[in-house]
Design a protein around this motif. Structure first.
Motif, PDB file in Angstrom:
ATOM      1  N   ARG A 118      -2.586  -4.280   6.920  1.00 58.92           N
ATOM      2  CA  ARG A 118      -1.174  -4.620   6.748  1.00 58.92           C
ATOM      3  C   ARG A 118      -1.013  -5.857   5.853  1.00 58.92           C
ATOM      4  N   MET A 128       6.405  -1.344   3.937  1.00 57.65           N
ATOM      5  CA  MET A 128       5.878  -1.110   5.282  1.00 57.65           C
ATOM      6  C   MET A 128       6.910  -1.504   6.323  1.00 57.65           C
ATOM      7  N   GLU A 205       4.847  -3.257  15.818  1.00 62.22           N
ATOM      8  CA  GLU A 205       5.472  -2.790  14.583  1.00 62.22           C
ATOM      9  C   GLU A 205       6.887  -2.273  14.817  1.00 62.22           C
ATOM     10  N   CYS A 262      -1.545   1.583  -2.620  1.00 60.14           N
ATOM     11  CA  CYS A 262      -2.355   1.312  -1.431  1.00 60.14           C
ATOM     12  C   CYS A 262      -3.837   1.209  -1.792  1.00 60.14           C
ATOM     13  N   VAL A 285       7.717   4.470   3.560  1.00 60.35           N
ATOM     14  CA  VAL A 285       7.038   3.262   4.008  1.00 60.35           C
ATOM     15  C   VAL A 285       5.690   3.675   4.591  1.00 60.35           C
TER      16      VAL A 285
END
Length: 420
Positions: A118, A128, A205, A262, A285
């Motif tokens: 993350r 995200m 989260e 990513c 996301v």
């Protein structure tokens, strides 16, 4: 000349392990499995292939090096790989020791820590959900208050949705935090998970709401984008999936672009990657980046949809052969995951052969034997089988799957209560 061998570190329960063995054999390789527990029932399904399995501590890099060195006295080791995330970083180190192609162990290790992942993605501006990391119940509670309910709690290591839960109120947060801190969600502790048990960290989260998608990558190429749905909350257990997902060209390109971001942020790009998304009001996301192939039946669906055998291509990459990722056709492939709806003993299960005979069905498979105790965990272990099908249209594929699933049935007798 010594026969060429492919070393598989752990085979994987019910997943792609057998498919790796069969693909290796088709490539003229002798598959050899190194496992910490080769006598486990999870390896029973290799018996028909007469696969050689060797007991070795797969958490111990030095032990793996010694075992592979001994194997080289008999075989020419063409490659070393795995489909299990828990040992994939170790596989990368093993490949480097023997100067074989393999994943970057440093990048893989960082990616397998969900909080580190993350942080790296956030630093690169990848979209995200909001997140916090916590080490105790007080920090979990305050993090949830900062983010806002509902939240998703998950351990910072692990896969298959193990230990992942949607929490909608303070009581659910407290209950699941205690469960995670107890370590009961861990099946077979890997070195990373043992480290987590000594110093547990929980990821808190934001619950990203919207359709679920995933991208199957090989190297820096997007092979396909699929979509799926989960069973009822609070868990995240797959019930169905389709590839390719019904997306516009712009939506497909958006997900592919974020996927490449990513890979760059995490230092990946060798071999397979499976990236999960939710499409929210802000667009796609990233929920998770997995430095491996998606679990079964994902690779089979990709092959049905496009004619690309990701498992065979992964092995070819591991042995230094040239890849062939050309798409040979375009179909709509789908799967239905058979999930137990209560705990108990599996008395009978039937209909797989009838389901397999339905035109368009590629596979109908059960994972569990009769009299198996079924204890749901709220993760991948709750699946007891699947059906896969493909056709030229989404509506037809869904109709085939429904026709097949309707032919399957089972009976689970609940466990006796204390009074009984």
């Amino acid at each position: 000349m010594a026969r060429r061998a492919l070393v598989l570190v752990e085979g994987g329960p019910w997943g792609c392990g057998l498919l790796y063995v069969q693909a290796a054999q088709r490539l003229g390789l002798r598959p050899i499995i190194l496992s910490a527990d080769p006598a486990s029932t999870q390896y029973d399904y290799f018996a028909a292939e007469r696969t050689e399995t060797i007991r070795v501590d797969t958490d111990d890099l030095d032990a793996l090096v010694r075992e592979c060195s001994q194997l080289r006295e008999t075989y020419g080791i063409a490659g070393i790989t795995s489909q299990e995330e828990e040992v994939y970083a170790t596989v990368g180190k093993l490949c480097r020791h023997f100067n074989l192609p393999g994943p970057n162990p440093v990048s893989t290790e960082r990616c397998c820590d969900k909080f580190t992942q993350r942080e790296l993605l956030a630093g690169a501006g990848v979209p995200m959900p909001a997140y916090r990391v916590a080490v105790n119940a007080t920090e979990v509670e305050s993090s949830a208050a900062e983010i806002g309910l509902p939240v998703v709690l998950k351990p910072t290591v692990g896969g298959g949705s193990s230990g992942v839960r949607l929490c909608r109120n303070a009581d659910e947060i407290a209950e699941h935090t205690a469960y995670l801190l107890s370590g009961k969600h861990i099946r077979l502790p890997s070195p990373t998970q043992r480290k987590w048990l000594c110093s547990p960290r929980i990821l808190v989260e934001e619950f990203a709401q919207g359709p679920l998608y995933w991208a199957d990558m090989m190297g820096d190429q997007t092979i396909g984008i699929g979509t799926g749905d989960f069973g009822p909350a609070p868990h995240f257990v797959y019930r169905g999936s389709i590839i390719p997902a019904p997306l516009t060209d712009d939506e497909h390109e958006h997900i592919a672009d974020v996927s490449l971001s990513c890979l760059r942020a995490l230092g990946l790009g060798w071999g397979p990657t499976c990236i999960e998304f939710r499409w929210t009001k802000l667009g796609p996301v990233v929920i998770e980046v997995n430095p491996r192939l998606g679990g079964a039946p994902g690779p089979q669906m990709v092959q049905l949809a496009y004619g690309v055998d990701l498992i065979k291509e992964h092995i070819k990459l591991a042995i230094g052969d040239e890849l062939d990722l050309r798409k040979r056709h375009s179909y709509i492939a789908g799967a239905r995951h058979l999930v137990a709806d209560h705990d108990g003993t599996l008395d009978w299960i039937s209909g797989d052969s009838r389901a397999a005979d339905v035109p368009g069905v590629a596979e109908a498979k059960f994972y569990v034997a009769l009299k198996t105790p079924i204890v749901r965990k709220g993760d991948w272990r709750d699946c007891i089988g699947h059906v896969i099908a493909a056709s030229s249209s989404l509506a037809q594929t869904e109709a085939i799957l429904q026709r097949a699933v309707d032919l399957i049935d089972w009976s689970i007798t609940p466990f006796p209560t204390v009074d009984e």
